[in-house]
Design an enzyme around this catalytic site. Structure first.
Site, PDB file in Angstrom:
ATOM      1  CE  LYS A 173      -3.887   2.359   0.397  1.00  0.00           C
ATOM      2  NZ  LYS A 173      -3.605   3.617   1.060  1.00  0.00           N
ATOM      3  CD  GLU A 180      -3.374   8.075  -4.064  1.00  0.00           C
ATOM      4  OE1 GLU A 180      -3.269   8.910  -3.134  1.00  0.00           O
ATOM      5  OE2 GLU A 180      -4.030   7.018  -3.965  1.00  0.00           O
TER       6      GLU A 180
END
Length: 301
Positions: A173, A180
């Site tokens: 993550k 991102e």
């Protein structure tokens, strides 16, 4: 399946509600009374204390933490651990640093309690669209929790999976969020160039809509960007200040530690830091140096 959910903020409450909709029983706890009351209105059984939450769950228990990364996770575990029993499992669904997750897994294992780190992506849309879940921990523990993950994910057989041992979920993550950062920065810079080409009077929302269909840069992030431009084409009222929640910093540091070049992710992080300096000493000094060596004029502030 039963689950205890600690942390009934927007993300935690949405996840709990999705589980309830999927037929699971969720007992939730939050130190805020208002959050507990709101959760009760969404079909979540609200507990007034950690003790009450644990007592409401049948063994072996599964307790999901949706609290901010850092000391609050350790504090919550310190309060929770004496209430649990060997065979129980704690899931950390927040954005904890992966090394903290490895440490916590070892500490809980000494008490016979499993620790599963679950990197969770989906934001405010997860309730309706499902969550992307990157899971670290023992195979047996993850398999026992399969019904929960399958319900939270976009589909029972996609969008989630065990990616490795303890720490691997939050590590995945972390890198996800670093990527991102880079994607967001590229979109932002591209649209800024379009916006500055004033002779064409470009409609940025129109262009975003065109790109959403058939283009190689189409993505869910572009969908959200298009929606933002439709609602507020000039971005009026939005300060040019961008926060970060830590994962980009951790990703850049990990790249350095592994001797992996990651200039896009690193520079996107630096751009966020730059956005917070509305009285840049760096830029002032640059202007002063140009004046010193070349006699270039200084714009008065």
């Amino acid at each position: 399946m039963q689950l205890g959910m600690i942390g009934l903020g927007r993300m935690g409450a949405n996840m709990a509600e999705r589980l309830v909709r999927g037929g699971h029983q969720v007992v939730g706890y939050d130190p805020g009374e208002a959050a507990r009351e709101q959760a009760a209105g969404r079909g979540i059984q609200a507990a007034a204390s950690l003790r009450q939450l644990v007592d409401a769950l049948a063994a072996p228990r599964a307790v999901w933490l949706m609290v901010p990364a850092g000391q609050i996770v350790d504090d919550t575990l310190a309060a929770l651990l004496p209430l649990l029993a060997p065979g129980d499992t704690v899931i950390d669904g927040g954005n904890s640093f992966y090394k903290d997750s490895q440490r916590r897994a070892g500490e809980l294992a000494a008490a016979g309690i499993a620790y599963v780190d679950c990197g969770t992506s989906g934001g405010v849309w997860g309730l309706s669209e499902g969550y992307s879940l990157m899971i670290g921990g023992g195979e047996a523990e993850v398999e026992r929790l399969r019904p929960l993950f399958a319900t939270l994910a976009p589909a029972p057989d996609s969008g989630w999976g065990r990616v490795g041992p303890s720490g691997a979920g939050h590590y995945s993550k972390m890198i996800h969020n670093g990527i991102e950062y880079g994607l967001m920065q590229a979109y932002a810079e591209g649209f800024a160039i379009l916006q500055h080409k004033q002779e064409f009077a470009l409609d940025l929302h129109q262009i975003a809509e065109i790109w959403r269909n058939g283009s190689v840069v189409r993505s869910w992030l572009l969908d959200l960007t298009s929606d933002a431009l439709k609602k507020n084409p000039s971005l009026a009222g939005i300060a040019p200040y961008v926060e970060d929640s830590g994962e980009g910093r951790w990703t850049a540091a990990e790249a350095i530690a592994l001797n992996v070049a990651a200039p896009v992710i690193t520079l996107s992080l630096l751009e966020r830091l730059r956005s917070r300096d509305d009285d840049s000493f760096t830029d002032k000094l640059l202007a002063a140096m140009r004046n010193q060596f070349g006699g270039h004029a200084i714009k008065q502030g």
